[in-house]
Scaffold this motif. Sequence first.
Motif, PDB file in Angstrom:
ATOM      1  N   ALA A  54     -14.180  75.828  33.208  1.00  0.00           N
ATOM      2  CA  ALA A  54     -15.314  75.630  32.302  1.00  0.00           C
ATOM      3  C   ALA A  54     -16.153  76.900  32.214  1.00  0.00           C
ATOM      4  O   ALA A  54     -16.588  77.299  31.131  1.00  0.00           O
ATOM      5  CB  ALA A  54     -16.166  74.459  32.765  1.00  0.00           C
ATOM      6  N   VAL A  83     -16.436  68.998  33.855  1.00  0.00           N
ATOM      7  CA  VAL A  83     -17.732  69.275  33.249  1.00  0.00           C
ATOM      8  C   VAL A  83     -18.541  67.992  33.283  1.00  0.00           C
ATOM      9  O   VAL A  83     -18.055  66.947  32.834  1.00  0.00           O
ATOM     10  CB  VAL A  83     -17.581  69.746  31.768  1.00  0.00           C
ATOM     11  N   TYR A 127     -19.938  73.204  37.634  1.00  0.00           N
ATOM     12  CA  TYR A 127     -18.882  73.295  36.637  1.00  0.00           C
ATOM     13  C   TYR A 127     -17.649  73.905  37.264  1.00  0.00           C
ATOM     14  O   TYR A 127     -17.746  74.719  38.184  1.00  0.00           O
ATOM     15  CB  TYR A 127     -19.332  74.168  35.451  1.00  0.00           C
ATOM     16  N   VAL A 173     -16.988  79.140  28.805  1.00  0.00           N
ATOM     17  CA  VAL A 173     -18.355  79.468  28.385  1.00  0.00           C
ATOM     18  C   VAL A 173     -18.502  80.983  28.242  1.00  0.00           C
ATOM     19  O   VAL A 173     -19.073  81.470  27.265  1.00  0.00           O
ATOM     20  CB  VAL A 173     -19.401  78.895  29.371  1.00  0.00           C
ATOM     21  N   LEU A 216     -18.819  74.498  26.720  1.00  0.00           N
ATOM     22  CA  LEU A 216     -18.673  73.317  27.576  1.00  0.00           C
ATOM     23  C   LEU A 216     -17.920  72.205  26.861  1.00  0.00           C
ATOM     24  O   LEU A 216     -17.088  71.519  27.449  1.00  0.00           O
ATOM     25  CB  LEU A 216     -20.044  72.810  28.039  1.00  0.00           C
TER      26      LEU A 216
END
Length: 58
Positions: A8, A53, A4, A12, A43
């Motif tokens: 990203a 992603v 990722y 998260v 995500l």
Amino acid sequence: MAKYSEKAGDKVEKTIHEMKEGKLKSGSGKKVTSKKQAIAIGLSEARKEGAKVPKKKG
């Protein structure tokens, strides 16, 4: 393991923090209590912002 982007990962991290504070809500408006669900939301938001992603399975 999927790779990722940093963006990203940050997203998260932010959603998990919100979940722990009790501020994260799902699409239906209910409070999120599951860590897995918080990661999925993070995500998804990162994907919408154009972060790298991998695609959803299934």
